[in-house]
Design an enzyme around this catalytic site. Structure first.
Site, mmCIF file in Angstrom:
data_model
loop_
_atom_site.group_PDB
_atom_site.id
_atom_site.type_symbol
_atom_site.label_atom_id
_atom_site.label_comp_id
_atom_site.label_asym_id
_atom_site.label_seq_id
_atom_site.Cartn_x
_atom_site.Cartn_y
_atom_site.Cartn_z
ATOM 1 N N CYS A 1 0.802 -1.061 0.023
ATOM 2 C CA CYS A 1 0.100 0.146 -0.129
ATOM 3 C C CYS A 1 0.887 1.296 -0.146
ATOM 4 C CB CYS A 1 -0.867 0.055 1.242
ATOM 5 S SG CYS A 1 -0.144 0.088 2.809
ATOM 6 N N HIS B 1 -1.517 1.176 6.839
ATOM 7 C CA HIS B 1 -2.202 1.210 5.664
ATOM 8 C C HIS B 1 -2.375 2.674 5.088
ATOM 9 C CE1 HIS B 1 -4.364 -0.366 2.283
ATOM 10 N NE2 HIS B 1 -5.366 0.503 2.538
ATOM 11 N N ASP C 1 -8.716 3.061 -3.299
ATOM 12 C CA ASP C 1 -7.560 2.266 -2.691
ATOM 13 C C ASP C 1 -7.159 1.297 -3.806
ATOM 14 O OD1 ASP C 1 -5.898 0.385 -1.239
ATOM 15 O OD2 ASP C 1 -7.087 0.423 0.445
#
Length: 279
Positions: free
Chosen positions: A73, A112, A127
């Protein structure tokens, strides 16, 4: 002092199938997110090898656009954020706490990174870096209704300023991660990535986790277990028998240019042995 970073917008858009810059619209955001997840896999080869993961933009850009790699991420969503900003989107980063498969009372670190995008004064989260359960379309931030994506439905809940993202899996609604709207600093990316890539309690350390989503399907590799999940059909799973089979799946199913590393085969052999011992 480090050199200023310049996003290679031409190469980035070309990888995503664009010959010119698309307009900063909701339709573009949907298409960019779907294409990005299909083109750039989530992968933790560096974590398997216990090698540092540097998340400065220049290193991330080189890894994704020139080395034929994916990332996690702090790499995928950071470069995606820079892409959105270069295209004229109003976008910023947010950090979250991963709670998937965790007890309700656990509050983990902020490990994250996701993206907040505002279009015509409407806020969305996007995302491209949450592995096998990544949302494949932008989600309205200010709604707690079920939201459809090209894959699973998702929904957000909000309690005392903290949002929780849920996905509808085969066993019901599953919590994925918590986040709030506090703007992170660049050092937060560094610290979060350092924890994920080096801390002994990191779930990624020494693990090979790979994911890629395409039209009506997801592909995942969890150490030696390769799976294809097709919408509306039973999942197909196979336990890969040896290192060469793992390398073949990485190259052919996830389009990863596997790096030349002297310890790679040994790390994969240990991973497969551990996976067999757990069966």
């Amino acid at each position: 002092m480090s050199d200023p970073f310049t996003l290679d917008l031409h190469t980035y858009l070309n990888r995503l199938g664009y010959s010119s810059a698309p307009p900063p619209t909701l339709a573009t955001l949907r298409e960019l997110q779907a294409r990005h997840i299909a083109e750039f896999p989530f992968e933790t080869l560096a974590n398997l090898l216990h090698t540092p993961v540097h998340v400065d933009p220049a290193t991330v850009q080189d890894k994704l656009l020139r080395q034929g790699r994916g990332g996690y991420c702090f790499e995928l969503n950071q470069l995606f954020l820079l892409l959105l900003q270069a295209l004229g989107f109003e976008a910023s980063g947010l950090t979250g706490r991963v709670v998937m498969n965790q007890p309700e009372d656990v509050l983990p670190a902020r490990t994250h990174l996701l993206v907040l995008v505002t279009i015509d004064r409407v806020r969305y989260i996007a995302d491209v870096g949450f592995g096998g359960m990544v949302p494949t379309g932008p989600l309205l931030l200010d709604s707690q209704e079920q939201q459809e994506t090209p894959h699973e439905p998702f929904r957000l809940s909000l309690v005392d300023g903290t949002y929780t993202l849920h996905a509808l899996a085969a066993d019901g609604w599953r919590r994925l991660y918590l986040f709030d709207l506090q703007p992170p600093a660049e050092i937060d990316y560094e610290v979060g990535s350092w924890y994920v890539s080096t801390h002994p309690d990191s779930p990624f350390l020494g693990q090979l986790l790979v994911a890629r989503a395409g039209h009506r399907q997801r592909k995942t590799l969890n150490n030696g277990s390769f799976a294809i999940h097709r919408l509306g059909e039973p999942s197909e799973r196979v336990q890969l028998p040896d290192v060469d089979a793992v390398l073949q799946v990485l190259r052919e199913e996830f389009a990863i240019r596997v790096p030349e590393h002297p310890q790679l085969r040994g790390a994969l052999e240990r991973m497969l042995a551990d996976a067999k011992a757990r069966q």
